[in-house]
Motif scaffolding. Structure first.
Motif, PDB file in Angstrom:
ATOM      1  N   ALA A 250      13.909  56.287   5.553  1.00  0.00           N
ATOM      2  CA  ALA A 250      13.134  55.071   5.791  1.00  0.00           C
ATOM      3  C   ALA A 250      12.255  55.193   7.028  1.00  0.00           C
ATOM      4  O   ALA A 250      11.213  54.534   7.116  1.00  0.00           O
ATOM      5  CB  ALA A 250      14.070  53.872   5.933  1.00  0.00           C
ATOM      6  N   HIS A 251      12.658  56.041   7.968  1.00  0.00           N
ATOM      7  CA  HIS A 251      11.912  56.233   9.222  1.00  0.00           C
ATOM      8  C   HIS A 251      11.782  57.736   9.476  1.00  0.00           C
ATOM      9  O   HIS A 251      12.431  58.273  10.389  1.00  0.00           O
ATOM     10  CB  HIS A 251      12.637  55.541  10.379  1.00  0.00           C
ATOM     11  CG  HIS A 251      12.866  54.080  10.168  1.00  0.00           C
ATOM     12  ND1 HIS A 251      11.899  53.122  10.443  1.00  0.00           N
ATOM     13  CD2 HIS A 251      13.941  53.403   9.695  1.00  0.00           C
ATOM     14  CE1 HIS A 251      12.383  51.924  10.156  1.00  0.00           C
ATOM     15  NE2 HIS A 251      13.607  52.073   9.703  1.00  0.00           N
ATOM     16  N   PRO A 252      10.953  58.436   8.702  1.00  0.00           N
ATOM     17  CA  PRO A 252      10.908  59.903   8.778  1.00  0.00           C
ATOM     18  C   PRO A 252      10.433  60.459  10.110  1.00  0.00           C
ATOM     19  O   PRO A 252      10.650  61.626  10.399  1.00  0.00           O
ATOM     20  CB  PRO A 252       9.954  60.282   7.634  1.00  0.00           C
ATOM     21  CG  PRO A 252       9.148  59.044   7.373  1.00  0.00           C
ATOM     22  CD  PRO A 252      10.047  57.891   7.667  1.00  0.00           C
ATOM     23  N   GLY A 253       9.793  59.653  10.928  1.00  0.00           N
ATOM     24  CA  GLY A 253       9.300  60.155  12.201  1.00  0.00           C
ATOM     25  C   GLY A 253      10.329  60.158  13.309  1.00  0.00           C
ATOM     26  O   GLY A 253      10.068  60.681  14.400  1.00  0.00           O
ATOM     27  N   THR A 254      11.503  59.581  13.060  1.00  0.00           N
ATOM     28  CA  THR A 254      12.513  59.491  14.110  1.00  0.00           C
ATOM     29  C   THR A 254      13.175  60.839  14.356  1.00  0.00           C
ATOM     30  O   THR A 254      13.333  61.646  13.452  1.00  0.00           O
ATOM     31  CB  THR A 254      13.600  58.465  13.752  1.00  0.00           C
ATOM     32  OG1 THR A 254      14.176  58.821  12.480  1.00  0.00           O
ATOM     33  CG2 THR A 254      13.023  57.069  13.666  1.00  0.00           C
ATOM     34  N   GLN A 255      13.562  61.053  15.615  1.00  0.00           N
ATOM     35  CA  GLN A 255      14.259  62.274  16.001  1.00  0.00           C
ATOM     36  C   GLN A 255      15.752  61.980  16.119  1.00  0.00           C
ATOM     37  O   GLN A 255      16.152  61.074  16.842  1.00  0.00           O
ATOM     38  CB  GLN A 255      13.718  62.795  17.337  1.00  0.00           C
ATOM     39  CG  GLN A 255      12.252  63.190  17.289  1.00  0.00           C
ATOM     40  CD  GLN A 255      12.001  64.362  16.343  1.00  0.00           C
ATOM     41  OE1 GLN A 255      12.731  65.361  16.374  1.00  0.00           O
ATOM     42  NE2 GLN A 255      10.988  64.234  15.502  1.00  0.00           N
ATOM     43  N   LEU A 256      16.572  62.757  15.394  1.00  0.00           N
ATOM     44  CA  LEU A 256      18.012  62.538  15.378  1.00  0.00           C
ATOM     45  C   LEU A 256      18.751  63.819  15.728  1.00  0.00           C
ATOM     46  O   LEU A 256      18.382  64.903  15.274  1.00  0.00           O
ATOM     47  CB  LEU A 256      18.473  62.058  13.993  1.00  0.00           C
ATOM     48  CG  LEU A 256      17.894  60.748  13.468  1.00  0.00           C
ATOM     49  CD1 LEU A 256      18.329  60.528  12.020  1.00  0.00           C
ATOM     50  CD2 LEU A 256      18.350  59.582  14.327  1.00  0.00           C
ATOM     51  N   ASP A 257      19.806  63.685  16.530  1.00  0.00           N
ATOM     52  CA  ASP A 257      20.775  64.753  16.737  1.00  0.00           C
ATOM     53  C   ASP A 257      22.080  64.287  16.104  1.00  0.00           C
ATOM     54  O   ASP A 257      22.633  63.261  16.509  1.00  0.00           O
ATOM     55  CB  ASP A 257      21.008  65.026  18.228  1.00  0.00           C
ATOM     56  CG  ASP A 257      19.923  65.882  18.839  1.00  0.00           C
ATOM     57  OD1 ASP A 257      19.216  66.566  18.072  1.00  0.00           O
ATOM     58  OD2 ASP A 257      19.765  65.860  20.070  1.00  0.00           O
ATOM     59  N   VAL A 258      22.569  65.015  15.111  1.00  0.00           N
ATOM     60  CA  VAL A 258      23.773  64.625  14.383  1.00  0.00           C
ATOM     61  C   VAL A 258      24.944  65.447  14.895  1.00  0.00           C
ATOM     62  O   VAL A 258      24.883  66.683  14.915  1.00  0.00           O
ATOM     63  CB  VAL A 258      23.591  64.823  12.863  1.00  0.00           C
ATOM     64  CG1 VAL A 258      24.824  64.360  12.114  1.00  0.00           C
ATOM     65  CG2 VAL A 258      22.352  64.069  12.385  1.00  0.00           C
ATOM     66  N   VAL A 259      26.016  64.767  15.315  1.00  0.00           N
ATOM     67  CA  VAL A 259      27.199  65.458  15.817  1.00  0.00           C
ATOM     68  C   VAL A 259      28.416  64.976  15.038  1.00  0.00           C
ATOM     69  O   VAL A 259      28.371  63.945  14.356  1.00  0.00           O
ATOM     70  CB  VAL A 259      27.407  65.221  17.334  1.00  0.00           C
ATOM     71  CG1 VAL A 259      26.198  65.705  18.114  1.00  0.00           C
ATOM     72  CG2 VAL A 259      27.671  63.747  17.627  1.00  0.00           C
ATOM     73  N   THR A 260      29.504  65.725  15.135  1.00  0.00           N
ATOM     74  CA  THR A 260      30.755  65.339  14.466  1.00  0.00           C
ATOM     75  C   THR A 260      31.890  65.426  15.482  1.00  0.00           C
ATOM     76  O   THR A 260      32.242  66.524  15.922  1.00  0.00           O
ATOM     77  CB  THR A 260      31.050  66.257  13.260  1.00  0.00           C
ATOM     78  OG1 THR A 260      31.053  67.624  13.675  1.00  0.00           O
ATOM     79  CG2 THR A 260      29.998  66.076  12.178  1.00  0.00           C
ATOM     80  N   LEU A 261      32.431  64.283  15.854  1.00  0.00           N
ATOM     81  CA  LEU A 261      33.564  64.214  16.764  1.00  0.00           C
ATOM     82  C   LEU A 261      34.841  64.005  15.957  1.00  0.00           C
ATOM     83  O   LEU A 261      34.796  63.620  14.787  1.00  0.00           O
ATOM     84  CB  LEU A 261      33.373  63.092  17.777  1.00  0.00           C
ATOM     85  CG  LEU A 261      32.130  63.234  18.667  1.00  0.00           C
ATOM     86  CD1 LEU A 261      32.014  62.062  19.628  1.00  0.00           C
ATOM     87  CD2 LEU A 261      32.154  64.551  19.438  1.00  0.00           C
ATOM     88  N   PHE A 262      35.998  64.228  16.607  1.00  0.00           N
ATOM     89  CA  PHE A 262      37.237  64.269  15.839  1.00  0.00           C
ATOM     90  C   PHE A 262      37.750  62.895  15.441  1.00  0.00           C
ATOM     91  O   PHE A 262      37.983  62.622  14.268  1.00  0.00           O
ATOM     92  CB  PHE A 262      38.317  65.018  16.618  1.00  0.00           C
ATOM     93  CG  PHE A 262      39.642  65.057  15.897  1.00  0.00           C
ATOM     94  CD1 PHE A 262      39.770  65.769  14.719  1.00  0.00           C
ATOM     95  CD2 PHE A 262      40.737  64.361  16.372  1.00  0.00           C
ATOM     96  CE1 PHE A 262      40.980  65.800  14.038  1.00  0.00           C
ATOM     97  CE2 PHE A 262      41.952  64.386  15.707  1.00  0.00           C
ATOM     98  CZ  PHE A 262      42.073  65.114  14.538  1.00  0.00           C
ATOM     99  N   ASP A 263      37.964  61.996  16.396  1.00  0.00           N
ATOM    100  CA  ASP A 263      38.571  60.716  16.050  1.00  0.00           C
ATOM    101  C   ASP A 263      37.898  59.583  16.805  1.00  0.00           C
ATOM    102  O   ASP A 263      36.980  59.795  17.596  1.00  0.00           O
ATOM    103  CB  ASP A 263      40.086  60.732  16.307  1.00  0.00           C
ATOM    104  CG  ASP A 263      40.416  60.968  17.780  1.00  0.00           C
ATOM    105  OD1 ASP A 263      39.508  60.915  18.625  1.00  0.00           O
ATOM    106  OD2 ASP A 263      41.603  61.198  18.089  1.00  0.00           O
ATOM    107  N   ALA A 264      38.352  58.358  16.535  1.00  0.00           N
ATOM    108  CA  ALA A 264      37.713  57.185  17.108  1.00  0.00           C
ATOM    109  C   ALA A 264      37.815  57.155  18.623  1.00  0.00           C
ATOM    110  O   ALA A 264      36.871  56.755  19.316  1.00  0.00           O
ATOM    111  CB  ALA A 264      38.309  55.915  16.500  1.00  0.00           C
TER     112      ALA A 264
END
Length: 309
Positions: A110-124
């Motif tokens: 929906a917002h293709p111009g946005t810059q995202l860094d995707v990370v995966t953390l273990f728990d809440a």
């Protein structure tokens, strides 16, 4: 390589004079000369020839100039990647094949111009601590405690209720079912070796098992998704639960079956958490986007644990 020296080299090349470069950099002409001399010593070549009109690039200086500009641009990109207010929005999605990653992909479409860094953390707990510290901007989590008990300054809103499905191999008794009820699953072996005690997903499946008298086994080492699918595909007795939006590649010949669970439909409650004083403009865009698709909590025919209601 000293980047201040590289920056000074580019400034002299652009200005054509040591004196003008010194003024542009707000340092002395002596400092400019010292930096250039140090850089030439490191490289083992002359970069400038002094003339009556100023400084002229040598052949080596001309060759080095585009690379020097690349170095300075790389420095700026590196700094921007971690600089608050200018870096990409950093979001924890738990796992890249799970529903939160799909929600974030929808936002990016929906917002293709946005810059995202995707990370995966273990728990809440780890995610909330990272949000609180400002090392990530937001996290998708199932919150097992009321929002009022979150740390000061941390906010949360429920953004997706994801239906849970039964995954079986072709020889399983329920493989041909169009749908099953939670009550029908009592007595069947549901194998989920990835559940870790103390996590929010462990709390969810513990409550689901208790509510409907299910047997959820967590024994055995967790070798990842592919070995789990191999085992389920070849077993007439074992099944597992997956989220409706969980994506995985089904190996050829496995003929895995995804069976909807209804009456009621167990839904996994995904929330977005963030720090209330985070000014990142893309965070506001993400919240607005998710707000347009917010679930109807307590919708008829669904089940969630009491802590999510």
């Amino acid at each position: 390589m000293n980047l201040d020296a590289v920056r000074t080299f580019v400034a002299v090349a652009d200005a054509g004079q040591f004196q003008e470069a010194a003024a542009n950099l707000s340092i002395t002409q002596q400092a400019v000369s010292k930096r250039i001399a140090g850089l030439e010593k490191d490289l083992g070549v002359r970069l400038f020839t002094r003339t009556a009109r100023g400084a002229r690039l040598t052949i080596d200086g001309q060759a080095f100039l585009p690379h020097a500009r690349d170095l300075l641009q790389a420095e700026e990109r590196a700094a921007a990647s971690v600089r608050p207010g200018s870096r990409a929005l950093r979001v924890d999605v738990i796992g890249r094949r799970l529903a939160p990653a799909d929600l974030l992909r929808g936002f990016h479409r929906a917002h293709p111009g946005t810059q995202l860094d995707v990370v995966t953390l273990f728990d809440a707990d780890a995610a909330i601590a990272a949000v609180r510290a400002g090392t990530i901007d937001a996290s998708f989590r199932a919150l097992t405690l009321p929002a009022r008990q979150l740390p000061d300054g941390i906010e949360a809103v429920r953004v997706r209720d994801e239906p849970i499905q039964l995954l079986t191999g072709p020889a399983h008794e329920l493989a041909g079912a169009r749908a099953v009820t939670p009550a029908q699953l009592a007595g069947h072996r549901i194998w989920m070796p990835g559940i870790v005690a103390g996590t929010e997903w462990a709390a969810y499946y513990d409550d689901l098992a208790a509510a409907f008298g299910l047997t959820i086994e967590v024994t055995g080492p967790d070798f990842g998704t592919e070995p789990l699918l191999d085992t389920i595909a070849g077993s007439p007795a074992l099944a597992t639960f997956v989220g409706e939006q969980t994506s995985f590649v089904r190996p050829a010949g496995h003929d895995l079956r995804r069976v909807p669970v209804h009456d009621p439909t167990p839904v996994y409650p995904h929330s977005l958490i963030w720090r209330g004083d985070n000014p990142h403009p893309t965070l506001a865009m993400l919240r607005d986007h998710l707000g347009s698709t917010r679930p109807d909590h307590g919708a008829a025919g669904t089940w969630t644990p009491k802590w999510a209601q």
